[in-house]
Design a protein around this motif. Structure first.
Motif, PDB file in Angstrom:
ATOM      1  N   TYR A 256       0.831  -1.210   0.000  1.00  0.00           N
ATOM      2  CA  TYR A 256       0.000   0.000   0.000  1.00  0.00           C
ATOM      3  C   TYR A 256       0.864   1.258   0.000  1.00  0.00           C
ATOM      4  CZ  TYR A 256      -3.244   3.561   1.618  1.00  0.00           C
ATOM      5  OH  TYR A 256      -3.981   4.711   1.751  1.00  0.00           O
ATOM      6  N   LEU A 257       1.917   1.253   0.816  1.00  0.00           N
ATOM      7  CA  LEU A 257       2.803   2.405   0.844  1.00  0.00           C
ATOM      8  C   LEU A 257       3.505   2.604  -0.493  1.00  0.00           C
ATOM      9  CD1 LEU A 257       4.404   2.027   4.384  1.00  0.00           C
ATOM     10  CD2 LEU A 257       2.692   3.693   3.669  1.00  0.00           C
ATOM     11  N   ARG A 258       3.846   1.503  -1.152  1.00  0.00           N
ATOM     12  CA  ARG A 258       4.482   1.623  -2.460  1.00  0.00           C
ATOM     13  C   ARG A 258       3.534   2.246  -3.465  1.00  0.00           C
ATOM     14  NH1 ARG A 258       7.008  -3.750  -4.781  1.00  0.00           N
ATOM     15  NH2 ARG A 258       8.239  -3.424  -2.862  1.00  0.00           N
ATOM     16  N   SER A 259       2.249   1.791  -3.439  1.00  0.00           N
ATOM     17  CA  SER A 259       1.258   2.357  -4.344  1.00  0.00           C
ATOM     18  C   SER A 259       1.035   3.835  -4.045  1.00  0.00           C
ATOM     19  CB  SER A 259      -0.059   1.590  -4.228  1.00  0.00           C
ATOM     20  OG  SER A 259      -1.057   2.165  -5.036  1.00  0.00           O
ATOM     21  N   ALA A 260       0.923   4.164  -2.736  1.00  0.00           N
ATOM     22  CA  ALA A 260       0.733   5.568  -2.361  1.00  0.00           C
ATOM     23  C   ALA A 260       1.928   6.411  -2.791  1.00  0.00           C
ATOM     24  CB  ALA A 260       0.509   5.674  -0.859  1.00  0.00           C
ATOM     25  N   SER A 261       3.115   5.855  -2.676  1.00  0.00           N
ATOM     26  CA  SER A 261       4.310   6.582  -3.092  1.00  0.00           C
ATOM     27  C   SER A 261       4.296   6.838  -4.593  1.00  0.00           C
ATOM     28  CB  SER A 261       5.554   5.797  -2.695  1.00  0.00           C
ATOM     29  OG  SER A 261       6.721   6.435  -3.138  1.00  0.00           O
ATOM     30  N   GLN A 262       3.852   5.849  -5.373  1.00  0.00           N
ATOM     31  CA  GLN A 262       3.766   6.041  -6.819  1.00  0.00           C
ATOM     32  C   GLN A 262       2.748   7.124  -7.167  1.00  0.00           C
ATOM     33  OE1 GLN A 262       2.935   2.143  -8.352  1.00  0.00           O
ATOM     34  NE2 GLN A 262       5.024   1.378  -8.002  1.00  0.00           N
ATOM     35  N   GLN A 263       1.576   7.085  -6.489  1.00  0.00           N
ATOM     36  CA  GLN A 263       0.566   8.114  -6.740  1.00  0.00           C
ATOM     37  C   GLN A 263       1.088   9.499  -6.362  1.00  0.00           C
ATOM     38  OE1 GLN A 263      -2.970   6.937  -4.685  1.00  0.00           O
ATOM     39  NE2 GLN A 263      -3.257   5.055  -5.878  1.00  0.00           N
ATOM     40  N   LEU A 264       1.789   9.554  -5.238  1.00  0.00           N
ATOM     41  CA  LEU A 264       2.351  10.831  -4.816  1.00  0.00           C
ATOM     42  C   LEU A 264       3.376  11.337  -5.814  1.00  0.00           C
ATOM     43  CD1 LEU A 264       2.565  13.020  -2.650  1.00  0.00           C
ATOM     44  CD2 LEU A 264       4.283  11.606  -1.503  1.00  0.00           C
ATOM     45  N   ASP A 265       4.177  10.425  -6.364  1.00  0.00           N
ATOM     46  CA  ASP A 265       5.143  10.822  -7.384  1.00  0.00           C
ATOM     47  C   ASP A 265       4.426  11.389  -8.604  1.00  0.00           C
ATOM     48  OD1 ASP A 265       7.195  10.024  -5.762  1.00  0.00           O
ATOM     49  OD2 ASP A 265       7.398   8.034  -6.676  1.00  0.00           O
ATOM     50  N   ALA A 266       3.300  10.732  -9.004  1.00  0.00           N
ATOM     51  CA  ALA A 266       2.547  11.231 -10.158  1.00  0.00           C
ATOM     52  C   ALA A 266       1.975  12.616  -9.887  1.00  0.00           C
ATOM     53  CB  ALA A 266       1.428  10.248 -10.512  1.00  0.00           C
ATOM     54  N   VAL A 267       1.408  12.795  -8.680  1.00  0.00           N
ATOM     55  CA  VAL A 267       0.845  14.106  -8.334  1.00  0.00           C
ATOM     56  C   VAL A 267       1.935  15.169  -8.306  1.00  0.00           C
ATOM     57  CG1 VAL A 267      -0.297  15.401  -6.508  1.00  0.00           C
ATOM     58  CG2 VAL A 267      -1.114  13.126  -7.097  1.00  0.00           C
ATOM     59  N   MET A 268       3.062  14.817  -7.715  1.00  0.00           N
ATOM     60  CA  MET A 268       4.162  15.767  -7.650  1.00  0.00           C
ATOM     61  C   MET A 268       4.657  16.126  -9.046  1.00  0.00           C
ATOM     62  SD  MET A 268       4.744  16.557  -4.486  1.00  0.00           S
ATOM     63  CE  MET A 268       6.424  17.138  -4.471  1.00  0.00           C
ATOM     64  N   ALA A 269       4.731  15.133  -9.930  1.00  0.00           N
ATOM     65  CA  ALA A 269       5.192  15.393 -11.285  1.00  0.00           C
ATOM     66  C   ALA A 269       4.226  16.289 -12.042  1.00  0.00           C
ATOM     67  CB  ALA A 269       5.395  14.078 -12.033  1.00  0.00           C
TER      68      ALA A 269
END
Length: 316
Positions: free
Chosen positions: A183-196
């Motif tokens: 779950y943390l990995r998925s959240a981290s990926q989503q956060l990376d997308a939002v940040m990008a």
């Protein structure tokens, strides 16, 4: 010419020469340089660990002398006195001690651990203390009793660990931890997308705000601050003057209200005037109350009291 050396003298000289050469050879094989000056010191050991005469003596890893004598102290029976010969240039500082170290080949070497103050030296013939170097093997041997006492505790610890790893709750906890990690990995990926996606826009806005701020700063730099301050000071001076005038007017009004040399002061401070006005008000009130009939009649028959005609007055 007659030979002055007889056969016996020649044999004697040959024997003496052979003995001297043999002594020099033995000394050389023992590492003793008889042509070099040395100083003798003594080292006191409780156990020499098989140290032998002619063994080298080292200081800082360099050979500086040899073991000359080994004597057992029969009086005390708890120490061995070892005589060492050191190079004459070798000065032994106060506080120096000697350590015996066993090599892998089985030999024993003596190392001098020099004292901390090289300016103070011990005299020739003095005795220094000695001991056994606690190397890795000696330290390991010293730890054997401790390890033996810890071994039963290690067995208990290992049994507890085995019991803990076999607990289903631990397996469930590890499973939950793995799920949380996903779950943390998925959240981290989503956060990376939002940040990008959002960070470039935020940076553009920040750059625009920075430019606006720079423009505002330039405009402020062009403002005549001193002139503005002078105007503000003039306004404050006018306000101060108006406040002073208003305070003077208030003081003058208060003085006139409290004085008795003017109409307003007499009106505010004369008790007789107040009593007269109060009496007049009471008389007027009584008159109004008694004049209710007159007013009523005036309303019903106004012609009795007011005569008005365009063509002149008419007598009744």
């Amino acid at each position: 010419m007659k030979n002055i050396f007889s056969r016996e003298v020649k044999i004697a000289l040959t024997a003496i020469t052979a003995v001297v050469l043999l002594y020099l050879l033995i000394s050389f094989m023992k590492g003793v340089n008889i042509f070099k000056a040395t100083n003798t010191y003594y080292v006191e050991f409780a156990d020499i660990q098989g140290l032998a005469v002619s063994n080298a003596v080292y200081a800082g890893g360099y050979p500086v002398g040899i073991v000359r004598t080994i004597e057992y102290d029969y009086d005390r029976k708890d120490r061995v006195i070892v005589g060492i010969e050191l190079d004459k240039e070798m000065q032994v500082p106060v506080g120096t001690r000697a350590e015996l170290e066993s090599s892998l080949m089985g030999g024993i070497t003596m190392h001098l651990i020099l004292g901390p103050n090289p300016a103070k030296h011990i005299s020739r013939g003095d005795t220094i203390s000695g001991g056994i170097h606690q190397g890795a093997l000696a330290q390991a041997e010293a730890l054997i009793p401790t390890v033996a006492s810890i071994a039963p505790k290690l067995d208990t610890i290992m049994a507890n660990i085995a019991q803990l790893t076999g607990d289903p709750a631990l397996q469930q906890t590890l499973h939950n931890f793995a799920a949380t990690s996903l779950y943390l990995r998925s959240a981290s990926q989503q956060l990376d997308a939002v940040m990008a996606q959002n960070v470039p826009q935020m940076m553009a806005r920040l750059q625009s705000a920075s430019k606006n701020l720079e423009t505002l700063s330039g405009n402020l730099a062009q403002v005549d601050v001193q002139k503005t301050l002078d105007e503000v000071n003039g306004t404050l001076a006018d306000v101060k003057q108006f406040s002073s005038q208003l305070r003077d007017m208030s003081t003058d009004l208060s003085n006139k209200l409290n004085a008795t040399d003017n109409s307003l002061g007499l009106l505010m401070n004369s008790r007789d005037l107040y009593d007269n006005l109060n009496a007049s008000a009471e008389n007027l009130n009584r008159t109004i109350q008694s004049g209710d009939t007159l007013l009523t009649d005036l309303k019903q028959h106004p012609g009795r009291y007011v005569h008005f005609s365009i063509f002149g007055r008419k007598n009744k």
